[in-house]
Design a protein around this motif. Structure first.
Motif, PDB file in Angstrom:
ATOM      1  N   LEU A 137     -67.692  31.306 -19.546  1.00  0.00           N
ATOM      2  CA  LEU A 137     -67.903  32.679 -20.012  1.00  0.00           C
ATOM      3  C   LEU A 137     -69.317  32.871 -20.546  1.00  0.00           C
ATOM      4  O   LEU A 137     -69.954  33.891 -20.287  1.00  0.00           O
ATOM      5  CB  LEU A 137     -66.868  33.024 -21.086  1.00  0.00           C
ATOM      6  N   ARG A 138     -69.813  31.888 -21.302  1.00  0.00           N
ATOM      7  CA  ARG A 138     -71.176  31.995 -21.831  1.00  0.00           C
ATOM      8  C   ARG A 138     -72.185  32.008 -20.689  1.00  0.00           C
ATOM      9  O   ARG A 138     -73.113  32.829 -20.674  1.00  0.00           O
ATOM     10  CB  ARG A 138     -71.470  30.827 -22.775  1.00  0.00           C
ATOM     11  N   LEU A 139     -72.014  31.100 -19.743  1.00  0.00           N
ATOM     12  CA  LEU A 139     -72.918  31.027 -18.590  1.00  0.00           C
ATOM     13  C   LEU A 139     -72.949  32.356 -17.848  1.00  0.00           C
ATOM     14  O   LEU A 139     -74.025  32.882 -17.516  1.00  0.00           O
ATOM     15  CB  LEU A 139     -72.444  29.898 -17.680  1.00  0.00           C
ATOM     16  N   GLN A 140     -71.769  32.907 -17.588  1.00  0.00           N
ATOM     17  CA  GLN A 140     -71.708  34.137 -16.802  1.00  0.00           C
ATOM     18  C   GLN A 140     -72.189  35.354 -17.577  1.00  0.00           C
ATOM     19  O   GLN A 140     -72.782  36.270 -16.993  1.00  0.00           O
ATOM     20  CB  GLN A 140     -70.280  34.335 -16.273  1.00  0.00           C
ATOM     21  N   ALA A 141     -71.969  35.368 -18.894  1.00  0.00           N
ATOM     22  CA  ALA A 141     -72.495  36.465 -19.713  1.00  0.00           C
ATOM     23  C   ALA A 141     -74.012  36.491 -19.684  1.00  0.00           C
ATOM     24  O   ALA A 141     -74.634  37.554 -19.793  1.00  0.00           O
ATOM     25  CB  ALA A 141     -72.001  36.329 -21.152  1.00  0.00           C
ATOM     26  N   MET A 142     -74.620  35.327 -19.524  1.00  0.00           N
ATOM     27  CA  MET A 142     -76.076  35.241 -19.447  1.00  0.00           C
ATOM     28  C   MET A 142     -76.575  35.524 -18.029  1.00  0.00           C
ATOM     29  O   MET A 142     -77.398  36.419 -17.811  1.00  0.00           O
ATOM     30  CB  MET A 142     -76.540  33.858 -19.901  1.00  0.00           C
TER      31      MET A 142
ATOM     32  N   GLN B 295     -78.955  30.950 -15.327  1.00  0.00           N
ATOM     33  CA  GLN B 295     -79.176  30.241 -14.063  1.00  0.00           C
ATOM     34  C   GLN B 295     -79.409  28.754 -14.321  1.00  0.00           C
ATOM     35  O   GLN B 295     -78.930  27.895 -13.569  1.00  0.00           O
ATOM     36  CB  GLN B 295     -80.360  30.850 -13.317  1.00  0.00           C
ATOM     37  N   ALA B 296     -80.138  28.435 -15.388  1.00  0.00           N
ATOM     38  CA  ALA B 296     -80.365  27.024 -15.741  1.00  0.00           C
ATOM     39  C   ALA B 296     -79.044  26.324 -16.061  1.00  0.00           C
ATOM     40  O   ALA B 296     -78.804  25.191 -15.623  1.00  0.00           O
ATOM     41  CB  ALA B 296     -81.325  26.925 -16.924  1.00  0.00           C
ATOM     42  N   LEU B 297     -78.188  26.999 -16.824  1.00  0.00           N
ATOM     43  CA  LEU B 297     -76.874  26.431 -17.129  1.00  0.00           C
ATOM     44  C   LEU B 297     -76.043  26.259 -15.870  1.00  0.00           C
ATOM     45  O   LEU B 297     -75.324  25.263 -15.709  1.00  0.00           O
ATOM     46  CB  LEU B 297     -76.130  27.328 -18.128  1.00  0.00           C
ATOM     47  N   ASP B 298     -76.141  27.231 -14.959  1.00  0.00           N
ATOM     48  CA  ASP B 298     -75.380  27.183 -13.712  1.00  0.00           C
ATOM     49  C   ASP B 298     -75.812  25.991 -12.856  1.00  0.00           C
ATOM     50  O   ASP B 298     -74.978  25.254 -12.313  1.00  0.00           O
ATOM     51  CB  ASP B 298     -75.587  28.494 -12.945  1.00  0.00           C
ATOM     52  N   LEU B 299     -77.116  25.773 -12.742  1.00  0.00           N
ATOM     53  CA  LEU B 299     -77.617  24.644 -11.959  1.00  0.00           C
ATOM     54  C   LEU B 299     -77.207  23.314 -12.598  1.00  0.00           C
ATOM     55  O   LEU B 299     -76.826  22.368 -11.892  1.00  0.00           O
ATOM     56  CB  LEU B 299     -79.139  24.723 -11.844  1.00  0.00           C
ATOM     57  N   ALA B 300     -77.263  23.254 -13.924  1.00  0.00           N
ATOM     58  CA  ALA B 300     -76.915  22.015 -14.621  1.00  0.00           C
ATOM     59  C   ALA B 300     -75.423  21.707 -14.524  1.00  0.00           C
ATOM     60  O   ALA B 300     -75.014  20.545 -14.654  1.00  0.00           O
ATOM     61  CB  ALA B 300     -77.321  22.111 -16.088  1.00  0.00           C
ATOM     62  N   ALA B 301     -74.613  22.746 -14.276  1.00  0.00           N
ATOM     63  CA  ALA B 301     -73.151  22.581 -14.271  1.00  0.00           C
ATOM     64  C   ALA B 301     -72.593  22.142 -12.925  1.00  0.00           C
ATOM     65  O   ALA B 301     -71.384  21.895 -12.819  1.00  0.00           O
ATOM     66  CB  ALA B 301     -72.492  23.882 -14.698  1.00  0.00           C
ATOM     67  N   GLU B 302     -73.430  22.067 -11.894  1.00  0.00           N
ATOM     68  CA  GLU B 302     -72.925  21.681 -10.570  1.00  0.00           C
ATOM     69  C   GLU B 302     -72.279  20.304 -10.642  1.00  0.00           C
ATOM     70  O   GLU B 302     -72.880  19.340 -11.111  1.00  0.00           O
ATOM     71  CB  GLU B 302     -74.055  21.687  -9.541  1.00  0.00           C
ATOM     72  N   GLY B 303     -71.024  20.237 -10.193  1.00  0.00           N
ATOM     73  CA  GLY B 303     -70.297  18.981 -10.203  1.00  0.00           C
ATOM     74  C   GLY B 303     -69.692  18.631 -11.540  1.00  0.00           C
ATOM     75  O   GLY B 303     -69.032  17.599 -11.672  1.00  0.00           O
ATOM     76  N   GLU B 304     -69.918  19.478 -12.561  1.00  0.00           N
ATOM     77  CA  GLU B 304     -69.397  19.218 -13.902  1.00  0.00           C
ATOM     78  C   GLU B 304     -68.109  20.006 -14.131  1.00  0.00           C
ATOM     79  O   GLU B 304     -67.861  21.025 -13.488  1.00  0.00           O
ATOM     80  CB  GLU B 304     -70.425  19.615 -14.961  1.00  0.00           C
TER      81      GLU B 304
ATOM     82  N   ALA C 175     -67.639  26.429  -4.369  1.00  0.00           N
ATOM     83  CA  ALA C 175     -66.743  25.274  -4.260  1.00  0.00           C
ATOM     84  C   ALA C 175     -67.464  24.089  -3.646  1.00  0.00           C
ATOM     85  O   ALA C 175     -67.313  22.946  -4.092  1.00  0.00           O
ATOM     86  CB  ALA C 175     -65.519  25.647  -3.430  1.00  0.00           C
ATOM     87  N   ALA C 176     -68.278  24.359  -2.613  1.00  0.00           N
ATOM     88  CA  ALA C 176     -68.995  23.274  -1.942  1.00  0.00           C
ATOM     89  C   ALA C 176     -69.974  22.585  -2.886  1.00  0.00           C
ATOM     90  O   ALA C 176     -70.187  21.373  -2.807  1.00  0.00           O
ATOM     91  CB  ALA C 176     -69.729  23.817  -0.722  1.00  0.00           C
ATOM     92  N   ALA C 177     -70.566  23.358  -3.791  1.00  0.00           N
ATOM     93  CA  ALA C 177     -71.536  22.798  -4.740  1.00  0.00           C
ATOM     94  C   ALA C 177     -70.873  22.241  -5.997  1.00  0.00           C
ATOM     95  O   ALA C 177     -71.548  21.710  -6.873  1.00  0.00           O
ATOM     96  CB  ALA C 177     -72.554  23.870  -5.135  1.00  0.00           C
ATOM     97  N   GLY C 178     -69.554  22.392  -6.080  1.00  0.00           N
ATOM     98  CA  GLY C 178     -68.854  21.903  -7.262  1.00  0.00           C
ATOM     99  C   GLY C 178     -69.089  22.751  -8.490  1.00  0.00           C
ATOM    100  O   GLY C 178     -69.022  22.260  -9.619  1.00  0.00           O
TER     101      GLY C 178
END
Length: 305
Positions: free
Chosen positions: A185-190, A168-177, A252-255
């Motif tokens: 794949l790593r993010l989703q596996a976690m 979840q931390a990686l997901d939040l940090a990835a917004e717009g990236e 998509a809206a959050a990038g």
């Protein structure tokens, strides 16, 4: 939809969900356990709102179904399944908060922070998470101390910094990236896959499966965990909010980068078919006893909400 039109697997899933929900209702009783002082009513109500609000209970089903491969159905498996659902629901309560995904609906009902308030939602999530480990560690979960320790340790690692919370931390940090495929794949596996993998490994632990069983069922869990996330990403692009019981189009809206947005709908559907085939191959040594798990893989890939 009635029993004459509902597919047999969905009936089986619904029966499992009802058993787990009954267990959760018993566990979320007003009476304090030994060592507890009291259970504040508003907090307990918020926990119940976050847990007893429907849902397919897929993760608990996987615990029960993998345990059944080793003839280990019973109260212990149900309690572990309920504990896992507490962790999953805690994550939803916190993910819905304004500081995270800021959602107003979950399974067609107001999210916990909307039905109560943000502080109560945070505490409800905290309480569900800690209660999960209480449930597994309790002598009432009729397993050896060694098995309860293994289940607790693996759940902590699946849910924590190196698993769901870290994802979840990686997901939040990835917004717009812009993320590379291996990063997604790593993010989703976690974020998604870790608890689903745990559900399948837990059944082998409960049922005294050997190391090879644990590894094989963990691989099955990893495959359907990825399928679950791909299907979720696909639904976010194609399904209506009414069908999903929550807002769609938010990635998509959050990038947010997803494999579906990176490669497209047709690629995603082809990957889902491949993951179902992979899951079936992994289960080959268990023969007909694993048919429920094979059907679960297909259900995950083809779900419509």
């Amino acid at each position: 939809m009635n029993e004459t039109t509902t597919p047999p697997f969905e009936i089986k899933l619904a029966v499992s969900a009802e058993m787990v929900e009954d267990t959760l209702r018993r566990l979320l009783d007003t009476r304090p356990l030994e060592g507890e002082v009291a259970r504040p009513q508003r907090l307990l109500d918020a926990m119940r709102h976050g847990v007893l609000n429907g849902g397919k209970r897929l993760r608990p089903f996987l615990v029960l179904e993998t345990a059944s491969l080793f003839d280990a159905q019973g109260e212990a498996a149900l309690r572990v399944a309920a504990a896992l659902e507490c962790v999953h629901c805690y994550s939803l309560v916190h993910d819905d908060l304004p500081a995270m995904d800021d959602d107003d609906l979950r399974r067609g009902q107001p999210t916990v922070h909307r039905a109560f308030d943000e502080a109560t939602a945070i505490l409800a999530g905290d309480s569900l998470l800690t209660y999960a480990f209480d449930i597994i560690a309790d002598d009432a979960t009729l397993l050896s101390a060694e098995k309860r320790l293994a289940l607790t340790l693996r759940l902590a690692r699946a849910a924590g910094i190196g698993g769901m919370a870290g994802g979840q931390a990686l997901d939040l940090a990835a917004e717009g990236e812009t993320l590379a495929e291996e990063e997604i794949l790593r993010l989703q596996a976690m974020k998604t896959g870790a608890l689903i993998r745990y559900a399948c490994e837990a059944g082998a632990i409960i049922g005294s499966g050997n190391d090879a069983d644990r590894e094989r069922l963990g691989e099955f869990g990893a495959a359907i965990g990825l399928a679950f996330q791909l299907a979720d990403d696909l639904l976010d692009l194609t399904a209506s909010s009414e069908a999903m019981g929550k807002a769609t189009g938010k990635d998509a809206a959050a990038g947010k980068a997803t494999l579906a947005s990176l490669h497209g709908i047709d690629w995603t559907r082809a990957q889902l078919r491949g993951l179902v085939a992979q899951a079936r191959d992994i289960l080959a040594p268990y023969g007909e006893e694993a048919e429920g798990l094979r059907q679960a893989a297909l259900f995950v890939a083809e779900r419509q909400n």
